[in-house]
Design an enzyme around this catalytic site. Structure first.
Site, PDB file in Angstrom:
ATOM      1  CG  ASN A 209      -6.557  10.266  -2.623  1.00 43.66           C
ATOM      2  OD1 ASN A 209      -6.739  10.402  -3.941  1.00 43.66           O
ATOM      3  ND2 ASN A 209      -6.615   8.944  -2.101  1.00 43.66           N
ATOM      4  CE  LYS A 337       6.370   7.292   0.169  1.00 42.37           C
ATOM      5  NZ  LYS A 337       5.165   8.484   0.027  1.00 42.37           N
TER       6      LYS A 337
HETATM    7  N1  CTP Z   1       0.522   1.910  -1.756  1.00 41.53           N
HETATM    8  C1  CTP Z   1      -0.132   0.861  -1.828  1.00 41.53           C
HETATM    9  N2  CTP Z   1      -0.798   0.660  -0.561  1.00 41.53           N
HETATM   10  C2  CTP Z   1      -1.104   1.469   0.325  1.00 41.53           C
HETATM   11  C3  CTP Z   1      -0.576   2.825   0.373  1.00 41.53           C
HETATM   12  C4  CTP Z   1       0.331   3.183  -0.660  1.00 41.53           C
HETATM   13  O1  CTP Z   1       0.014   0.240  -2.758  1.00 41.53           O
HETATM   14  N3  CTP Z   1      -2.058   1.320   1.389  1.00 41.53           N
HETATM   15  C5  CTP Z   1       1.521   2.353  -2.940  1.00 41.53           C
HETATM   16  C6  CTP Z   1       1.059   3.647  -3.667  1.00 41.53           C
HETATM   17  O2  CTP Z   1       0.256   3.274  -4.856  1.00 41.53           O
HETATM   18  C7  CTP Z   1       2.338   4.311  -4.200  1.00 41.53           C
HETATM   19  C8  CTP Z   1       3.413   3.711  -3.195  1.00 41.53           C
HETATM   20  O3  CTP Z   1       2.629   2.786  -2.308  1.00 41.53           O
HETATM   21  O4  CTP Z   1       2.859   3.583  -5.261  1.00 41.53           O
HETATM   22  C9  CTP Z   1       3.366   4.915  -2.305  1.00 41.53           C
HETATM   23  O5  CTP Z   1       2.429   5.719  -1.689  1.00 41.53           O
HETATM   24  P1  CTP Z   1       2.457   6.609  -0.641  1.00 41.53           P
HETATM   25  O6  CTP Z   1       1.155   6.956  -0.336  1.00 41.53           O
HETATM   26  O7  CTP Z   1       2.944   7.772  -1.255  1.00 41.53           O
HETATM   27  O8  CTP Z   1       3.360   5.979   0.432  1.00 41.53           O
HETATM   28  P2  CTP Z   1       2.983   5.714   1.639  1.00 41.53           P
HETATM   29  O9  CTP Z   1       3.647   4.276   1.907  1.00 41.53           O
HETATM   30  O10 CTP Z   1       1.591   5.784   2.220  1.00 41.53           O
HETATM   31  O11 CTP Z   1       3.811   6.724   2.683  1.00 41.53           O
HETATM   32  P3  CTP Z   1       3.402   8.165   2.965  1.00 41.53           P
HETATM   33  O12 CTP Z   1       2.094   8.151   2.943  1.00 41.53           O
HETATM   34  O13 CTP Z   1       4.029   8.098   4.412  1.00 41.53           O
HETATM   35  O14 CTP Z   1       4.098   9.086   2.115  1.00 41.53           O
END
Ligand code: CTP
Length: 399
Positions: A209, A337
């Site tokens: 990404n 979240k």
């Molecule tokens: N995060 C993590 N491990 C993952 C995915 C996310 O530790 N596999 C952490 C990110 O570092 C951030 C938080 O969770 O602090 C939110 O990440 P985000 O990608 O926005 O959330 P998701 O849980 O993936 O939700 P979505 O993709 O549905 O928005």
């Protein structure tokens, strides 16, 4: 406004970068500092004391033997009421003097007789910087507790290219600000994840990404400035690790998970800034996938571990801070979240505004509600976030 009322002695030594000291003194004065300028004889050949006097609004000192000083104690008096001495530019010769404790002019004598901290911004030709004698002096100075800001690499006034350019005035101001940051996290261990993860499809292709890592690295720097010991688990980025920060480099979400699990036990705070891939390819190909005759193909994906949710779910979790980059409905998604991950604090921003940019506008969500940090550089945002974390930790301790 960390610099308001700070008393700084700004020293200049000989070097073409002295012209940047004019901008530096102006910026420091504008930020509310009281700046007293001392120039070496060589510095006066590159920029005049009149310029520095006009910009600092104070007389400029150049002479150890100034008969205008009633008790001849200028070498001591001029630094006694100062919070910090900054020497910019610091020439190779001046650094050698300080490393050896020599005092043969006003500035070197003031530096030797100082009680306050010293920050040097080196400026010199690349070969001078690389010379073993300078390397030795830099090491010795660091060992003596002298802070060294820069130099940077690039084109030099002499026509050569390489390390030795003095930092720009605004970068030196940022170093001075860093010096005055309150030590809000002294004695704490802060674990941070930053950057993207890279999930292989085959040896040359991957799912990743657009995260630049800038926000996570800014949080690492701000936590370090606040006195914490910092471990930064980072996906691939083009960034240098901030000085004093221990970096562990990883590629995939699972490598990031493993690195976090290894470091989390003695962490007091976990700040999860990384843009972790939620899914990875089930069977990455060992060999490069050939175009072949296929018109279409499907990649089978499987879920990655949620690192933040795992840490937040530990028996004795550190204080957990999540990040959320949303493309719409920021507040609603952020609140949801935070609840879903079971964490006390979440920092949210709009992905389209934050990705790769140098500034940001975070909104913090906690039990008390919503706090907007305004728009500023990612370092400024990170410093505010660190202050918020420290305040929440202090409250938690009281309870
Ligand atoms: N995060 C993590 N491990 C993952 C995915 C996310 O530790 N596999 C952490 C990110 O570092 C951030 C938080 O969770 O602090 C939110 O990440 P985000 O990608 O926005 O959330 P998701 O849980 O993936 O939700 P979505 O993709 O549905 O928005």
């Amino acid at each position: 406004m960390t610099l308001k009322g700070k008393r700084i002695l700004l020293g200049l030594t000989g070097g073409i970068a002295a012209f940047k000291a004019a901008e530096l003194v102006r910026s420091l004065a504008k930020a509310g500092c009281d700046v007293r300028v001392v120039m070496s004889e060589a510095a006066c050949r590159f920029i005049t004391p009149v310029t520095m006097q006009a910009l600092s609004g104070q007389r400029v000192w150049t002479d150890l033997w100034d008969p205008g000083v009633p008790d001849n104690m200028a070498h001591i008096e001029l630094s006694r009421d100062r919070d910090l001495i900054v020497v910019a530019p610091a020439s190779a010769d001046f650094m050698a003097k300080v490393a050896r404790g020599l005092a043969d002019d006003l500035l070197s004598t003031l530096v030797l007789a100082r009680r306050c901290a010293l920050l040097l911004a080196p400026a010199m030709n690349v070969e001078m910087w690389n010379n073993p004698a300078t390397r030795r002096n830099v090491k010795r100075l660091r060992g003596d507790g002298v802070a060294i800001a820069g130099p940077a690499a690039g084109d030099q006034a002499c026509g050569e290219t390489g390390m030795g350019r003095m930092l720009e005035a605004r970068e030196i101001v940022a170093e001075v600000e860093a010096f005055f940051q309150p030590r809000l996290l002294a004695g704490r261990h802060v674990l941070i994840t930053a950057g993207p993860t890279v999930e292989p499809i085959d040896p040359v292709r991957a799912i990743t990404n657009a995260s630049s890592g800038k926000m996570g690295y800014a949080v690492a720097r701000a936590a370090n400035e606040a006195g914490a010991s910092v471990t930064l688990v980072s996906g691939p980025t083009a960034l240098e690790a901030p000085a004093g920060v221990r970096r562990i480099s990883v590629r995939t979400a699972r490598e990031m998970f493993d690195a976090v699990v290894k470091s989390v036990n003695d962490a007091d705070v976990f700040v999860s800034v990384a843009a972790v891939a939620d899914y990875r390819v089930v069977n990455p190909s060992a060999q490069k996938i050939k175009r072949g005759a296929r018109k279409a193909m499907t990649l089978e994906l499987t879920e990655n571990p949620d690192i933040l949710a795992h840490v937040a779910g530990l028996k004795k979790p550190p204080f957990c801070v999540g990040f959320a980059a949303e493309s719409e409905k920021l507040a609603a998604h952020a609140r949801q979240k935070r609840r879903r991950k079971g964490i006390p604090l979440l920092a949210a921003n709009l992905a389209q505004e934050a990705l790769g940019a140098d500034d940001n506008a975070l909104t913090l969500f906690d039990d008390a509600g919503e706090h907007s940090l305004g728009r500023s550089s990612k370092l400024e945002q990170a410093r505010k976030l660190v202050a918020h974390i420290a305040a929440m930790l202090a409250k938690k301790k009281k309870r």
